[in-house]
Structures are given as structure tokens and as C-alpha cells.
Design a protein around this motif. Structure first.
Motif, PDB file in Angstrom:
ATOM      1  N   LEU A 135       0.808  -1.214   0.000  1.00 17.77           N
ATOM      2  CA  LEU A 135       0.000   0.000   0.000  1.00 17.77           C
ATOM      3  C   LEU A 135       0.841   1.263   0.000  1.00 17.77           C
ATOM      4  N   MET A 136       1.929   1.263   0.767  1.00 23.12           N
ATOM      5  CA  MET A 136       2.732   2.482   0.878  1.00 23.12           C
ATOM      6  C   MET A 136       3.798   2.591  -0.206  1.00 23.12           C
ATOM      7  N   GLY A 137       4.067   1.502  -0.921  1.00 23.98           N
ATOM      8  CA  GLY A 137       5.183   1.533  -1.861  1.00 23.98           C
ATOM      9  C   GLY A 137       6.479   1.602  -1.082  1.00 23.98           C
ATOM     10  N   ALA A 138       7.282   2.635  -1.341  1.00 21.33           N
ATOM     11  CA  ALA A 138       8.527   2.852  -0.601  1.00 21.33           C
ATOM     12  C   ALA A 138       8.423   4.158   0.181  1.00 21.33           C
ATOM     13  N   VAL A 139       8.753   4.103   1.473  1.00 18.65           N
ATOM     14  CA  VAL A 139       8.662   5.261   2.363  1.00 18.65           C
ATOM     15  C   VAL A 139      10.025   5.482   3.026  1.00 18.65           C
ATOM     16  N   PRO A 140      10.603   6.686   2.923  1.00 17.09           N
ATOM     17  CA  PRO A 140      11.889   6.934   3.562  1.00 17.09           C
ATOM     18  C   PRO A 140      11.787   6.864   5.089  1.00 17.09           C
ATOM     19  N   VAL A 141      12.837   6.367   5.712  1.00 20.03           N
ATOM     20  CA  VAL A 141      12.963   6.405   7.164  1.00 20.03           C
ATOM     21  C   VAL A 141      13.873   7.576   7.503  1.00 20.03           C
ATOM     22  N   ILE A 142      13.396   8.515   8.333  1.00 24.31           N
ATOM     23  CA  ILE A 142      14.183   9.715   8.637  1.00 24.31           C
ATOM     24  C   ILE A 142      14.761   9.705  10.052  1.00 24.31           C
ATOM     25  N   ARG A 143      14.330   8.759  10.876  1.00 19.05           N
ATOM     26  CA  ARG A 143      14.905   8.638  12.220  1.00 19.05           C
ATOM     27  C   ARG A 143      14.684   7.217  12.715  1.00 19.05           C
ATOM     28  N   ILE A 144      15.724   6.635  13.329  1.00 19.50           N
ATOM     29  CA  ILE A 144      15.613   5.345  14.005  1.00 19.50           C
ATOM     30  C   ILE A 144      16.066   5.549  15.434  1.00 19.50           C
ATOM     31  N   ASP A 145      15.144   5.430  16.366  1.00 19.56           N
ATOM     32  CA  ASP A 145      15.401   5.757  17.772  1.00 19.56           C
ATOM     33  C   ASP A 145      15.902   7.202  17.845  1.00 19.56           C
ATOM     34  N   ASP A 146      17.143   7.435  18.302  1.00 25.16           N
ATOM     35  CA  ASP A 146      17.629   8.810  18.441  1.00 25.16           C
ATOM     36  C   ASP A 146      18.512   9.248  17.280  1.00 25.16           C
ATOM     37  N   ARG A 147      18.646   8.410  16.255  1.00 27.31           N
ATOM     38  CA  ARG A 147      19.566   8.729  15.166  1.00 27.31           C
ATOM     39  C   ARG A 147      18.828   9.237  13.938  1.00 27.31           C
ATOM     40  N   PRO A 148      19.097  10.489  13.504  1.00 29.10           N
ATOM     41  CA  PRO A 148      18.527  10.951  12.235  1.00 29.10           C
ATOM     42  C   PRO A 148      19.121  10.159  11.073  1.00 29.10           C
ATOM     43  N   VAL A 149      18.301   9.920  10.049  1.00 33.31           N
ATOM     44  CA  VAL A 149      18.737   9.183   8.862  1.00 33.31           C
ATOM     45  C   VAL A 149      18.462  10.061   7.642  1.00 33.31           C
ATOM     46  N   PRO A 150      19.464  10.307   6.792  1.00 34.53           N
ATOM     47  CA  PRO A 150      19.224  11.133   5.600  1.00 34.53           C
ATOM     48  C   PRO A 150      18.257  10.447   4.634  1.00 34.53           C
ATOM     49  N   ILE A 151      17.581  11.249   3.818  1.00 29.11           N
ATOM     50  CA  ILE A 151      16.743  10.717   2.743  1.00 29.11           C
ATOM     51  C   ILE A 151      17.580  10.667   1.471  1.00 29.11           C
ATOM     52  N   SER A 152      17.741   9.493   0.909  1.00 29.71           N
ATOM     53  CA  SER A 152      18.510   9.333  -0.319  1.00 29.71           C
ATOM     54  C   SER A 152      17.658   9.717  -1.529  1.00 29.71           C
ATOM     55  N   PRO A 153      18.232  10.456  -2.507  1.00 30.98           N
ATOM     56  CA  PRO A 153      17.493  10.738  -3.745  1.00 30.98           C
ATOM     57  C   PRO A 153      17.082   9.463  -4.483  1.00 30.98           C
ATOM     58  N   SER A 154      17.774   8.361  -4.237  1.00 36.20           N
ATOM     59  CA  SER A 154      17.442   7.101  -4.896  1.00 36.20           C
ATOM     60  C   SER A 154      16.064   6.583  -4.511  1.00 36.20           C
ATOM     61  N   ILE A 155      15.565   6.989  -3.362  1.00 34.44           N
ATOM     62  CA  ILE A 155      14.276   6.472  -2.898  1.00 34.44           C
ATOM     63  C   ILE A 155      13.153   6.927  -3.821  1.00 34.44           C
ATOM     64  N   SER A 156      13.271   8.116  -4.400  1.00 35.03           N
ATOM     65  CA  SER A 156      12.260   8.565  -5.362  1.00 35.03           C
ATOM     66  C   SER A 156      12.215   7.643  -6.575  1.00 35.03           C
ATOM     67  N   ASP A 157      13.380   7.204  -7.035  1.00 37.07           N
ATOM     68  CA  ASP A 157      13.427   6.263  -8.159  1.00 37.07           C
ATOM     69  C   ASP A 157      12.785   4.936  -7.769  1.00 37.07           C
ATOM     70  N   ILE A 158      13.032   4.487  -6.543  1.00 35.70           N
ATOM     71  CA  ILE A 158      12.462   3.229  -6.066  1.00 35.70           C
ATOM     72  C   ILE A 158      10.946   3.350  -5.945  1.00 35.70           C
ATOM     73  N   GLN A 159      10.455   4.492  -5.498  1.00 40.97           N
ATOM     74  CA  GLN A 159       9.013   4.701  -5.416  1.00 40.97           C
ATOM     75  C   GLN A 159       8.361   4.558  -6.776  1.00 40.97           C
ATOM     76  N   ARG A 160       8.962   5.139  -7.792  1.00 44.98           N
ATOM     77  CA  ARG A 160       8.399   5.030  -9.144  1.00 44.98           C
ATOM     78  C   ARG A 160       8.476   3.598  -9.646  1.00 44.98           C
ATOM     79  N   LEU A 161       9.552   2.915  -9.350  1.00 47.96           N
ATOM     80  CA  LEU A 161       9.723   1.539  -9.777  1.00 47.96           C
ATOM     81  C   LEU A 161       8.615   0.640  -9.195  1.00 47.96           C
ATOM     82  N   LEU A 162       8.244   0.873  -7.948  1.00 47.83           N
ATOM     83  CA  LEU A 162       7.281   0.002  -7.278  1.00 47.83           C
ATOM     84  C   LEU A 162       5.834   0.288  -7.680  1.00 47.83           C
ATOM     85  N   LEU A 163       5.611   1.326  -8.443  1.00 47.37           N
ATOM     86  CA  LEU A 163       4.257   1.576  -8.960  1.00 47.37           C
ATOM     87  C   LEU A 163       4.058   0.983 -10.344  1.00 47.37           C
ATOM     88  N   CYS A 164       5.099   0.380 -10.907  1.00 48.82           N
ATOM     89  CA  CYS A 164       4.990  -0.199 -12.248  1.00 48.82           C
ATOM     90  C   CYS A 164       4.147  -1.464 -12.224  1.00 48.82           C
TER      91      CYS A 164
END
Length: 270
Positions: A241-270
Motif C-alpha cells: 500500500l505504501m510503496g517505498a517510504v523513507p525512514v528519517i529517524r531510528i530511535d535517536d539517530r537521524p537518517v538522511p533521505i537518499s534521492p534514490s528512494i524517489s526512483d524506487i518509489q516510481r519503480l514500485l508503482l509499475c
């Protein structure tokens, strides 16, 4: 929203159904987008595979397709949800199943969870769950009807301000989110936890594993230790249902959003 049981429009299910009494069955949740079911061949493959592993009879796939066509006609064509549940049907009170009889097939329609669209753009925060997943290789990776661990996880999630949970097994290995698969990005590597002992193998995970090599990703499906989360370049989670969703924090650690995730989101809607 309408429901069909064995192709008949009804909300009634026999009280003796083994899916209700024993959790003897499995299911798949389908995303409707643009008037079509996303990745239906993979959902069908998952359902066929689970019927085989559980020694259940296969449904009449032509009849199921007809029911899905009816369900689509009752859905919002832009975004909606269809759930397909397959149970062993009614076979008496005891545990011992009668093998290879035609199963009961339940098809239901639901509104699309709109918050997933926000998650896709802005990402989610995860906190490590206290509840651990038990190991059962005979059922691992399948989406069986016995989801009480996930019910308890969702109750635990209500105690936090996070969007979802990072779920480990009893040996402390990273497995998944409460209702989604997890991927880590390190350089051009996609790393996702092995589901040989527990967890659910989602269709979006399967689609990404099948096609990532065509997009210059190196795939690693293996045990993932919790401390590896401190060294990933990015992370995301997937489900149908969600396709691909970036993770921006795990517990107390911020996680960057990779530009590649946008490509993966489009791929998973095919």
C-alpha cells in the motif's frame, strides 16, 4: 464497503470456518491505483505459494479474477485497497486438516490510507519495539492469518510518538517494521533482512529484489545486526500500500533521505 465470499456478495462467514477458529489461512492486501491493481501477478504468486506451503487447495483463479473485477468497480479508481483472504474453509472442530479441498475465498474493499501519501514525501520515524518476533521457519515469510504479534506491536506503538516500530527477533536481529519490510542503503548496495526464521515477505520487497539489479543496485539479503543501522547511508520501508517510504529517524539517530528512494518509489508503482 462490499465483501464477497466465494464470489457471492455477502458479509457473512460460517462460524465453523477454520480461518476464524484456527487462523488456518493466509491473505494479501492489494493496492488499487489508477483503476488497476498494482503488481497483481506478484500477489497471485504469493497466494499460490502459500496455498502450496500450507497444503491448501488452490482457489479457482478465473472466478477470483471475476470477483476482483467486481471489487474494482466498487473502488475509488484513484486509490483504494482490496484484501484477498484464503482459508481452509469448514472442516470440523479438530486441528487435523483435510488436504486439497477447495478453499474459502474472501474479497473485501477498503478506502486507501491517505497518510501513506504524506509518508512517501516526508518520511517516517521508527523506534525499536520491546516485543520480539518468535522464530518459526515453517511459517516464515508467509502472510498467514495469525497476526497476534502484529496486534501487540500496534498496541505498543501507541505508547510512542514514532510513526512505526523497528522489530527484532528473539536473537536481536533486525527483521522488519510492524507492517512493512525494511531496506538499508549503503553506497549502491540495498540490504534487507533475511526472513528465513520469521517476518513477512511483502510483494514490494519481492518486486524490488527481482528488478533492482536492472537499476545498478547490488542486493544483499542476509541477517542484519542492530548496530548496522548506525552506519547506513539511508533507509526505507516497503509494503503493497505504501510503496517505498523513507525512514528519517531510528530511535535517536537521524537518517538522511537518499534521492534514490524517489526512483524506487516510481519503480514500485509499475
Amino acid at each position: 464497503m462490499p465483501t464477497w465470499v466465494d464470489g457471492q456478495r455477502t458479509d457473512e462467514l460460517a462460524a465453523a470456518d477454520r480461518g476464524l477458529n484456527l487462523g488456518d489461512g493466509h491473505f494479501s492486501t492489494l493496492r488499487v491505483s489508477g483503476g488497476r491493481i498494482v503488481a497483481w501477478p506478484l500477489h497471485r504468486q504469493r497466494l499460490q505459494h502459500a496455498c502450496g506451503r500450507l497444503s491448501m487447495g488452490q482457489p479457482d483463479w478465473t472466478a477470483l479474477q471475476h470477483t476482483l473485477d467486481q471489487a474494482l468497480s466498487h473502488c475509488d479508481p484513484a486509490e483504494a485497497v482490496i484484501k484477498v483472504v484464503i482459508t481452509r474453509g469448514c472442516q470440523g472442530r479438530g486441528y487435523d486438516p483435510i488436504l486439497d479441498r477447495p478453499p474459502t475465498v474472501i474479497v473485501s474493499t477498503f478506502d486507501y490510507p491517505k497518510h501513506y501519501l504524506n509518508w512517501q514525501q516526508h518520511g517516517v520515524t521508527l523506534v525499536t519495539a520491546r516485543l520480539r518476533l518468535g522464530a518459526q521457519p515453517a511459517l516464515a515469510a508467509m502472510k498467514t492469518l495469525g497476526r497476534l504479534e502484529q496486534v501487540l506491536l500496534r498496541r505498543e506503538l501507541s505508547q510512542y510518538s514514532a510513526d512505526d516500530l523497528l522489530v527484532l527477533d528473539n536473537d536481536g536481529r533486525v527483521i522488519e517494521a510492524s507492517a512493512a519490510n525494511l531496506f538499508l542503503i549503503r553506497g549502491q548496495r540495498l540490504i534487507t533482512p533475511s526472513l528465513a526464521r520469521c517476518g513477512v515477505a511483502g510483494v514490494m520487497r519481492h518486486q524490488l529484489l527481482r528488478s533492482a539489479a536492472d537499476h545498478d543496485w547490488t542486493l544483499e539479503v542476509r541477517d542484519v545486526a542492530r548496530d548496522e543501522l548506525q552506519h547506513c547511508d539511508a533507509a526505507f520501508m516497503t509494503n503493497a500500500l505504501m510503496g517505498a517510504v523513507p525512514v528519517i529517524r531510528i530511535d535517536d539517530r537521524p537518517v538522511p533521505i537518499s534521492p534514490s528512494i524517489s526512483d524506487i518509489q516510481r519503480l514500485l508503482l509499475c
